[in-house]
Design a protein around this motif. Structure first.
Motif, short mmCIF file in Angstrom:
data_model
loop_
_atom_site.label_atom_id
_atom_site.label_comp_id
_atom_site.label_asym_id
_atom_site.label_seq_id
_atom_site.Cartn_x
_atom_site.Cartn_y
_atom_site.Cartn_z
N LEU A 49 6.40 0.95 1.42
CA LEU A 49 5.59 0.31 2.45
C LEU A 49 5.79 1.00 3.80
O LEU A 49 4.83 1.20 4.56
CB LEU A 49 5.94 -1.17 2.56
CG LEU A 49 5.08 -1.99 3.55
CD1 LEU A 49 3.60 -1.89 3.19
CD2 LEU A 49 5.54 -3.44 3.57
N HIS A 95 -3.53 -2.26 5.06
CA HIS A 95 -2.50 -3.30 5.03
C HIS A 95 -3.06 -4.62 5.55
O HIS A 95 -3.49 -4.70 6.70
CB HIS A 95 -1.30 -2.88 5.87
CG HIS A 95 -0.88 -1.46 5.65
ND1 HIS A 95 -1.19 -0.45 6.53
CD2 HIS A 95 -0.21 -0.88 4.63
CE1 HIS A 95 -0.70 0.70 6.08
NE2 HIS A 95 -0.11 0.47 4.93
N LEU A 118 -1.53 -3.35 10.68
CA LEU A 118 -1.58 -4.38 9.66
C LEU A 118 -2.43 -5.53 10.21
O LEU A 118 -2.24 -5.96 11.34
CB LEU A 118 -0.17 -4.85 9.34
CG LEU A 118 0.05 -5.73 8.11
CD1 LEU A 118 1.47 -5.54 7.57
CD2 LEU A 118 -0.19 -7.18 8.44
N TYR A 165 -2.67 -2.93 0.35
CA TYR A 165 -1.32 -3.51 0.34
C TYR A 165 -1.41 -4.93 0.88
O TYR A 165 -1.45 -5.14 2.10
CB TYR A 165 -0.37 -2.68 1.21
CG TYR A 165 0.09 -1.39 0.60
CD1 TYR A 165 1.16 -1.35 -0.29
CD2 TYR A 165 -0.54 -0.19 0.92
CE1 TYR A 165 1.60 -0.16 -0.84
CE2 TYR A 165 -0.12 1.01 0.38
CZ TYR A 165 0.95 1.02 -0.50
OH TYR A 165 1.37 2.21 -1.04
#
Length: 218
Positions: free
Chosen positions: A17, A52, A27, A78
């Motif tokens: 990650l 993300h 993110l 993700y």
């Protein structure tokens, strides 16, 4: 109850990650209240090049159904669970196969359970004491929260007294226009709320919108 796939196929280690976030240190946090609206938001973020996404956890079966659907629909993203403050939330994120969970607090019980589940948990820290404690607990990634109240230069100042610091995800009140400042000041990645994106760059959410430059910001 949905028939979830083997969660082991979604297991992720911190290094994986971290590597992805170093390539794209952004993110997006979504707090879904309407499935169709959230589904469109995620689809547009995916098309724009974002990788993300955190889905804020809520304590109900609907959240699990939605989360599992998005994991299936967008396998290249993700996905993580946001706002995890209890074992119930951590277990739910694990059941749907999310790659990681993020908490606004530093809680040893949650960290211990996440390691039993082979699931990455990113704890929240605020004070130097909490940062030091996270290092002692072996955390390779932390969430600096609420970052807005600490300022972009806070994190770098901790390195002299505390030594090598974990990978820092700054979250809480940061605006898109301030992302370059925070990254240059020393944090490693930024979590942005969906409202921040909607208000600052509404054009990116056009049906065929593109946000490649923002998605690949460094």
């Amino acid at each position: 109850m949905l028939n979830y796939r083997n969660i082991n196929e979604f297991a992720i280690n911190p290094e994986e990650l971290i590597s992805s976030l170093r390539q794209q240190p952004i993110l997006i946090v979504i707090r879904p209240t309407d499935f169709q609206a959230a589904d469109r938001q995620i689809a547009r973020l995916h098309a724009a090049g974002f990788r993300h996404i955190e889905i804020a956890w809520t304590p109900n079966q609907i959240w699990e159904n939605w989360a599992y659907h998005w994991q299936e629909k967008f396998p290249s993203l993700y996905f993580g669970a946001a706002s995890i403050t209890c074992l119930q939330g951590l277990e739910a994120a694990h059941r749907v196969g999310f790659h990681y969970s993020v908490s606004p607090i530093l809680n040893e019980t949650l960290l211990s359970r996440s390691r039993q589940l082979n699931m990455l948990l990113i704890p929240g820290v605020f004070s130097p004491t909490e940062v030091h404690k996270s290092i002692q607990l072996g955390c390779k990634m932390i969430k600096l929260f609420p970052a807005q109240f600490l300022g972009p230069y806070y994190w770098r100042q901790l390195s002299a007294p505390l030594g090598p610091l974990p990978f820092c995800l700054a979250s809480g009140g940061i605006q898109i226009r301030d992302v370059p400042l925070w990254l240059s000041a020393g944090v490693n990645a930024i979590a942005l709320g969906q409202q921040s994106l909607d208000s600052y760059m509404p054009e990116m959410f056009a049906v065929n919108g593109d946000c490649t430059n923002m998605a690949n910001i460094r």
